[in-house]
Design a protein around this motif. Structure first.
Motif, mmCIF file in Angstrom:
data_model
loop_
_atom_site.group_PDB
_atom_site.id
_atom_site.type_symbol
_atom_site.label_atom_id
_atom_site.label_comp_id
_atom_site.label_asym_id
_atom_site.label_seq_id
_atom_site.Cartn_x
_atom_site.Cartn_y
_atom_site.Cartn_z
ATOM 1 N N VAL A 1 8.795 4.685 3.227
ATOM 2 C CA VAL A 1 9.186 3.331 3.062
ATOM 3 C C VAL A 1 10.595 3.165 2.704
ATOM 4 O O VAL A 1 11.449 2.720 3.357
ATOM 5 N N VAL A 2 10.740 3.556 1.485
ATOM 6 C CA VAL A 2 11.998 3.430 0.878
ATOM 7 C C VAL A 2 12.302 4.854 0.677
ATOM 8 O O VAL A 2 11.722 5.475 -0.142
ATOM 9 N N SER A 3 13.227 5.329 1.440
ATOM 10 C CA SER A 3 13.459 6.764 1.377
ATOM 11 C C SER A 3 13.831 7.137 -0.035
ATOM 12 O O SER A 3 13.846 8.277 -0.419
ATOM 13 N N LYS A 4 14.151 6.132 -0.854
ATOM 14 C CA LYS A 4 14.589 6.430 -2.214
ATOM 15 C C LYS A 4 13.412 6.727 -3.137
ATOM 16 O O LYS A 4 13.629 7.183 -4.241
ATOM 17 N N VAL A 5 12.208 6.446 -2.702
ATOM 18 C CA VAL A 5 11.082 6.609 -3.611
ATOM 19 C C VAL A 5 11.077 7.976 -4.266
ATOM 20 O O VAL A 5 10.998 8.096 -5.475
ATOM 21 N N ALA A 6 11.221 9.007 -3.447
ATOM 22 C CA ALA A 6 11.113 10.365 -3.971
ATOM 23 C C ALA A 6 12.119 10.620 -5.084
ATOM 24 O O ALA A 6 11.769 11.090 -6.151
ATOM 25 N N GLU A 7 13.379 10.279 -4.822
ATOM 26 C CA GLU A 7 14.379 10.549 -5.843
ATOM 27 C C GLU A 7 14.388 9.466 -6.910
ATOM 28 O O GLU A 7 14.842 9.691 -8.021
ATOM 29 N N LEU B 1 1.788 9.356 -9.276
ATOM 30 C CA LEU B 1 1.778 10.706 -8.711
ATOM 31 C C LEU B 1 0.382 11.334 -8.730
ATOM 32 O O LEU B 1 0.155 12.378 -8.128
ATOM 33 N N GLY B 2 -0.532 10.710 -9.430
ATOM 34 C CA GLY B 2 -1.865 11.288 -9.617
ATOM 35 C C GLY B 2 -2.649 11.460 -8.332
ATOM 36 O O GLY B 2 -3.394 12.423 -8.171
ATOM 37 N N LYS B 3 -2.493 10.506 -7.429
ATOM 38 C CA LYS B 3 -3.223 10.576 -6.167
ATOM 39 C C LYS B 3 -2.235 10.585 -5.012
ATOM 40 O O LYS B 3 -1.182 9.970 -5.109
ATOM 41 N N PRO B 4 -2.617 11.257 -3.934
ATOM 42 C CA PRO B 4 -1.694 11.303 -2.797
ATOM 43 C C PRO B 4 -1.510 9.917 -2.186
ATOM 44 O O PRO B 4 -2.458 9.140 -2.081
#
Lengths: 137, 252
Positions: free
Chosen positions: B47-53, B230-233
């Motif tokens: 989505v928001v490529s920023k989510v991960a970081e 982060l608990g669930k995929p």
């Protein structure tokens, strides 16, 4: 003679169509697929949601449950009768009614897990209908 | 010939890590790092490529959502039972003809699967942040709403070339003969949201709580909570297309 054959052909068409119409009407309510081997049908409920399978073939044939395990206390003998009850829903199952009597997480998997095992959905319903009409498994 | 080759192969010594020259090893590691970097930073939560970081602080994340409200839908797919009430409600609300669809349920079935043999996958327009359909349309008949992020149709501009249908990675479009225009899910904007009725018809009709609709830019919304835990995929469909969809999938 010719006339008789014509009438016969016409009649057979009529019967065929009405049979089809009957099948379609039935599948609105649900599906009852006879199984001669077991002597009890496969049942697909359509209320309150479409496409919920109860398989006698599995419960009686494979698990070896007796008729008295469920009939007549949990379910009446007449197929699809249960879905006419207003409380035939998941909440009732969680309270140990209907399928919930066994599907409580101890005797069999809990009613609020593995949804798509019993809920075969509109797709499953259509597949079974087709199998029933063509006689294929 | 093959026999000899096989024999040679069998006699090959063990290539332990110690035996790989330093240079080579370093190259290998580098490649590995690059690959991992792309995976984590790019497409997993696309989505928001920023989510991960951005998982650090919600405040920071909030500013990375380009729309307000940023409409989004999350599916808890293990709850879907294919009763298709969502489809019925959608068809009724949006006057979808028999041959068309705005949302549908896909099925994965395997008789060899352990335990449960089937799982259903509801799909609809992903309202991508980089919508390939919008880019493809030659007449600007399909647009990305600058306020809500909803991908909409402007029916009268549609010439029926169906380029958008080909461009869409999610098969979310069909050609409506009556309107002589392509039709698609608009998160019920026309029929409900624009009139102040929420949620969408499909969400309202779902008896199993599979579909959750809301504003992804609002930290108090359920969709925000589900996407940023982060608990669930949590995943999106076809992240490799780079379309950055706003429809997420998770399990209950």
């Amino acid at each position: 003679m010719k006339k008789i054959i014509k009438i016969l052909i016409f009649l057979s068409f009529l019967l065929g169509f009405s049979g089809l119409a009957y099948l379609q009407e039935r599948s609105e309510e649900g599906l009852v697929i006879p199984n001669e081997e077991i002597g009890a049908p496969e049942i697909v409920y359509n209320k309150p949601v479409k496409g919920v399978l109860f398989s006698h073939k599995y419960h009686v044939g494979e698990l070896g449950l007796s008729c008295e395990s469920c009939h007549p206390k949990l379910f009446e003998m007449q197929a699809l009768k249960a879905q006419e009850n207003p409380d035939f829903n998941m909440n009732a199952l969680y309270q140990g009614k209907y399928c919930g009597a066994c599907h409580d997480g101890k005797m069999a998997f809990a009613s609020n897990t593995k949804c798509a095992t019993c809920h075969i959905g509109v797709k499953g319903l259509k597949r079974l209908e087709k199998e029933m009409k063509t006689g294929k498994k | 010939m093959i026999k000899r080759w096989f024999k040679e192969f069998k006699n090959l010594g063990n290539e332990e890590i110690e035996k790989i020259p330093d240079e080579e090893r370093r190259e290998f590691l580098k490649i590995g790092l690059i690959i991992t970097g792309v995976f984590a930073g790019g497409s997993l939560l696309s989505v928001v490529s920023k989510v991960a970081e951005g998982l650090a602080t919600p405040e920071e994340l909030k500013n990375n959502y380009p729309y307000k409200p940023h409409y989004s839908m999350v599916f808890k797919i293990d709850l879907c039972i294919d009763c298709e009430r969502c489809v019925e409600a959608c068809n009724l609300t949006n006057q979808v003809p028999d041959y068309g669809w705005r949302t549908m349920i896909l099925e994965r079935y395997s008789s060899k699967a352990v335990d449960q043999k089937r799982i259903f996958l509801p799909i609809l327009c992903n309202h991508c942040n980089h919508p390939p359909c919008v880019i493809a349309c030659p007449t600007k008949a399909t647009i990305k709403d600058s306020q809500t992020g909803i991908v909409k149709m402007v029916s009268y501009k549609c010439i029926g070339c169906k380029t958008c249908m080909t461009a869409c990675p999610y098969n979310a479009r069909y050609f409506n003969e009556e309107r002589h225009a392509v039709d698609k899910c608009d998160f019920c904007w026309e029929k409900r949201l624009s009139k102040g009725i929420t949620p969408t018809a499909c969400v309202e009709a779902c008896p199993a709580g599979v579909r959750i609709f809301g504003d992804l830019s609002d930290p108090l919304s359920e969709v925000y909570r589900l996407v940023h835990q982060l608990g669930k995929p949590v995943w999106v469909l076809k992240p490799e297309t780079g379309a950055k969809p706003n429809v997420f999938y998770t399990i209950s």
